[in-house]
Scaffold this motif. Sequence first.
Motif, PDB file in Angstrom:
ATOM      1  N   SER A   2       0.831  -1.259   0.118  1.00  0.00           N
ATOM      2  CA  SER A   2       0.099   0.087  -0.080  1.00  0.00           C
ATOM      3  C   SER A   2       0.784   1.299  -0.233  1.00  0.00           C
ATOM      4  CB  SER A   2      -1.012   0.030   1.103  1.00  0.00           C
ATOM      5  OG  SER A   2      -1.806  -1.152   1.130  1.00  0.00           O
ATOM      6  N   LEU A   3       2.034   1.167   0.146  1.00  0.00           N
ATOM      7  CA  LEU A   3       2.991   2.185   0.224  1.00  0.00           C
ATOM      8  C   LEU A   3       3.634   2.853  -1.103  1.00  0.00           C
ATOM      9  CD1 LEU A   3       4.612   4.480   1.825  1.00  0.00           C
ATOM     10  CD2 LEU A   3       6.362   2.668   2.263  1.00  0.00           C
ATOM     11  N   ILE A   4       3.160   3.675  -1.492  1.00  0.00           N
ATOM     12  CA  ILE A   4       3.541   4.148  -2.949  1.00  0.00           C
ATOM     13  C   ILE A   4       4.905   4.271  -3.161  1.00  0.00           C
ATOM     14  CG2 ILE A   4       3.399   6.363  -4.664  1.00  0.00           C
ATOM     15  CD1 ILE A   4       0.730   7.077  -3.242  1.00  0.00           C
ATOM     16  N   GLY A   5       5.596   3.809  -4.221  1.00  0.00           N
ATOM     17  CA  GLY A   5       7.053   3.755  -4.487  1.00  0.00           C
ATOM     18  C   GLY A   5       7.890   2.803  -3.774  1.00  0.00           C
ATOM     19  N   SER A   6       7.295   1.773  -2.953  1.00  0.00           N
ATOM     20  CA  SER A   6       7.856   0.799  -2.280  1.00  0.00           C
ATOM     21  C   SER A   6       8.643  -0.260  -3.165  1.00  0.00           C
ATOM     22  CB  SER A   6       6.987   0.594  -1.164  1.00  0.00           C
ATOM     23  OG  SER A   6       5.975  -0.367  -1.536  1.00  0.00           O
ATOM     24  N   ALA A   7       9.804  -0.762  -2.909  1.00  0.00           N
ATOM     25  CA  ALA A   7      10.384  -1.817  -3.086  1.00  0.00           C
ATOM     26  C   ALA A   7      11.361  -2.320  -2.274  1.00  0.00           C
ATOM     27  CB  ALA A   7      11.190  -1.275  -4.417  1.00  0.00           C
ATOM     28  N   THR A   8      10.927  -3.326  -1.728  1.00  0.00           N
ATOM     29  CA  THR A   8      11.694  -4.213  -0.686  1.00  0.00           C
ATOM     30  C   THR A   8      12.631  -5.322  -1.061  1.00  0.00           C
ATOM     31  OG1 THR A   8       9.907  -5.288   0.239  1.00  0.00           O
ATOM     32  CG2 THR A   8      10.221  -3.086   1.077  1.00  0.00           C
ATOM     33  N   TRP A   9      12.327  -5.977  -2.085  1.00  0.00           N
ATOM     34  CA  TRP A   9      13.060  -7.387  -2.536  1.00  0.00           C
ATOM     35  C   TRP A   9      14.172  -7.378  -3.408  1.00  0.00           C
ATOM     36  CZ3 TRP A   9       7.084  -8.485  -4.062  1.00  0.00           C
ATOM     37  CH2 TRP A   9       6.498  -8.582  -2.745  1.00  0.00           C
ATOM     38  N   GLY A  10      15.124  -6.072  -3.237  1.00  0.00           N
ATOM     39  CA  GLY A  10      16.152  -6.144  -3.989  1.00  0.00           C
ATOM     40  C   GLY A  10      16.163  -5.533  -5.259  1.00  0.00           C
ATOM     41  N   ASN A  11      15.055  -5.263  -5.767  1.00  0.00           N
ATOM     42  CA  ASN A  11      14.911  -4.594  -7.085  1.00  0.00           C
ATOM     43  C   ASN A  11      14.885  -3.032  -6.920  1.00  0.00           C
ATOM     44  OD1 ASN A  11      12.364  -5.339  -5.662  1.00  0.00           O
ATOM     45  ND2 ASN A  11      11.399  -4.103  -7.111  1.00  0.00           N
TER      46      ASN A  11
END
Length: 262
Positions: A106-115
Amino acid sequence: MTANTRSLRVMSFNLRFASETGPHPWSERRPVMRRLLHRQAPQLLGTQEGLYGQLRDIAHDLGPRYAWLGLGRHGGSRDEFTAVFYDITRLVPEEYDHFWLSDTPSLIGSATWGNVVVRMATWIRFADRRTGKRFHMLNTHLDHVHQYARERSAELITTRLGPDPALPRVVTGDFNVPAHRNPVYTTMLTKGALVDTWDSAAERGPQYATFHGYRPLVPDGDRIDWILTSPSVRTWRAEIDTFSENGKFPSDHLPVQALVEL
């Protein structure tokens, strides 16, 4: 593709983001794109990589019969979209939302998996004016580098294919992995309870690699762009469109198409 009154023309198309640098500027590709879309007249079009101005160009070229929904992956009009175009004489959006392919969707612009590149999905519940039926449509673009991010993305998507499990699903996207030869494909079909329209179609055209990078087309090449549906959806025909003019292609991907009946 010919159609009966109940069938729906669906297309998935990585547009290649608009730029005037390099040998394939948007100003030269746009007229080819316009003619391809007029020629095929998709009633539901999931796009990837489009920039806001580029999407406005396409909306203008498609004309008043079409509308679109989307959000830039960094919010608002910023960066690339997973925008969806639809024929307003056929489809009515009743509900839609966006989510990010991360641990915080739900967090705009989030990327947490290494990408490094932010990835997202757009989903819409449509009502079909012609048949009275409703369905969920989801459009996405998975990471082009990190397999871990793609696998986590597929897992997330299969949990968010639409809030009403009784409704059929249509999924379009650039998955950046070949069909049949990657865990992402297996996850989408098994955990998502989906079928690949290319395989389930009663008829299909010749197969080509859907990413060509403006190089010669590769017959029987990898399909990294897919249209998936619920098993209840009937696919009459699937095609990969190789349209070009004077050697110019509208994108570095070929659009994939499916004529479906919900």
